[in-house]
Write an enzyme that holds these catalytic residues in place. Structure first.
Site, PDB file in Angstrom:
ATOM      1  N   ASN A  68      90.147  31.727  12.870  1.00  0.00           N
ATOM      2  CA  ASN A  68      89.333  32.628  12.050  1.00  0.00           C
ATOM      3  C   ASN A  68      89.858  34.057  11.966  1.00  0.00           C
ATOM      4  OD1 ASN A  68      88.535  32.268  14.830  1.00  0.00           O
ATOM      5  ND2 ASN A  68      86.936  33.764  14.463  1.00  0.00           N
ATOM      6  N   HIS A  69      90.838  34.436  12.831  1.00  0.00           N
ATOM      7  CA  HIS A  69      91.398  35.803  12.768  1.00  0.00           C
ATOM      8  C   HIS A  69      92.777  35.854  12.125  1.00  0.00           C
ATOM      9  CE1 HIS A  69      88.115  37.226  15.160  1.00  0.00           C
ATOM     10  NE2 HIS A  69      88.435  36.492  16.206  1.00  0.00           N
ATOM     11  N   HIS A 150      90.426  24.464  15.907  1.00  0.00           N
ATOM     12  CA  HIS A 150      89.928  25.790  16.280  1.00  0.00           C
ATOM     13  C   HIS A 150      88.436  25.848  15.934  1.00  0.00           C
ATOM     14  CE1 HIS A 150      90.957  29.863  17.459  1.00  0.00           C
ATOM     15  NE2 HIS A 150      90.059  30.276  16.583  1.00  0.00           N
ATOM     16  N   HIS A 175      89.675  28.473  20.548  1.00  0.00           N
ATOM     17  CA  HIS A 175      88.717  29.453  19.999  1.00  0.00           C
ATOM     18  C   HIS A 175      87.690  29.962  21.015  1.00  0.00           C
ATOM     19  CE1 HIS A 175      86.213  31.704  17.212  1.00  0.00           C
ATOM     20  NE2 HIS A 175      85.156  30.994  17.564  1.00  0.00           N
TER      21      HIS A 175
END
Ligand code: FE2
Length: 260
Positions: A68-69, A150, A175
């Site tokens: 997500n990053h 993730h 994650h």
């Protein structure tokens, strides 16, 4: 037999430095053939940059996975798009820069490394089951397939493991930054673990300085997270032994190293 090491999530400067100083020794000690690492928290201030990615490649990482990053830094997107060593979750919309999976060659065997994001308590990307089903349909000729899933929710991760049991070689979770102790070979030969953990500060809240995480929790006012870059650090990872003829997992071993 091919032995693949999966390292997770490398957080900030301390996580990167710890991997840089110790990965070669770990590879030699355990006879590792290939290294996958989750790098989406490797940059200072989170996310991943060209600088943090290249630093990890120079440490001996073969492929970096995301989450997500991955898209935090605009400047990185071009580099990601051209890279043949970095992947981002495959269930992003069509046309998203970068690759969701890549093919590699290890000891004369082809392997696929695939990155997938969970959709529970995370960005509402497309269904990871449907997306991975489609990828597997197109890559039937390749026996060895390793998935970095993730995701946040443990049930989503375990359900994914059982759905793909026997269709992939290994699936590991990333994650949460907390290593779980449920590593196992599922009934049809897929190696599974819910989360492989974190590389970075031991005395931290998922890599972040505890006082900042506590302040944010108490005051409810957004605060910039800073990674803890000092004190003892750790590397958490697993390795999988995969039979190159059948693509099935022979073993999974969970590891944790602490450095003062
Ligand atoms: Fe993440």
């Amino acid at each position: 037999m091919i032995r693949i090491l999966a390292i997770c999530d490398i957080v900030g400067l301390l996580g990167c430095r710890t991997v840089h100083e110790n990965l070669e020794k770990i590879k030699n000690k355990y006879n590792i053939d290939f290294v996958i690492a989750n790098g989406e928290n490797s940059a200072v201030g989170n996310g991943i940059t060209q600088k943090s990615a290249e630093y990890l490649f120079s440490a001996g990482v073969d492929v970096l996975t995301g989450g997500n990053h991955t898209f935090k830094w605009q400047k990185f997107i071009d580099y990601l798009d051209k890279s043949q060593k970095i992947i981002r979750p495959a269930n992003y919309p069509e046309g998203t820069p970068g690759n969701g999976f890549l093919e590699f060659n290890i000891k004369n065997s082809k392997i696929y490394v695939i990155n997938m994001s969970g959709v529970v308590y995370l960005e509402a990307l497309s269904c990871p089951i449907a997306c991975l089903d489609k990828i597997l349909e197109k890559t039937k000729n390749i026996k060895i397939k390793i998935i970095d899933f993730h995701a946040e929710a443990t049930a989503e991760k375990r359900a994914m493991g059982f759905y793909f049991d026997g269709k992939i070689s290994a699936i590991f979770g990333t994650h949460t930054h907390v290593q779980t102790s449920d590593e196992e070979i599922l009934p049809n030969g897929t190696a599974y673990i819910t989360d492989i953990g974190m590389c970075g500060a031991v005395y931290s809240v998922l890599g972040v300085k505890p006082e900042i995480a506590i302040k944010r929790m108490k005051n409810k006012i957004p605060l910039r997270f800073e990674h803890d870059n000092f004190g003892p650090s750790k590397i958490e990872c697993v390795y999988f032994d995969i039979d190159e003829i059948t693509g099935k997992a022979l073993d999974i071993k969970r590891l944790r190293f602490i450095f003062d």
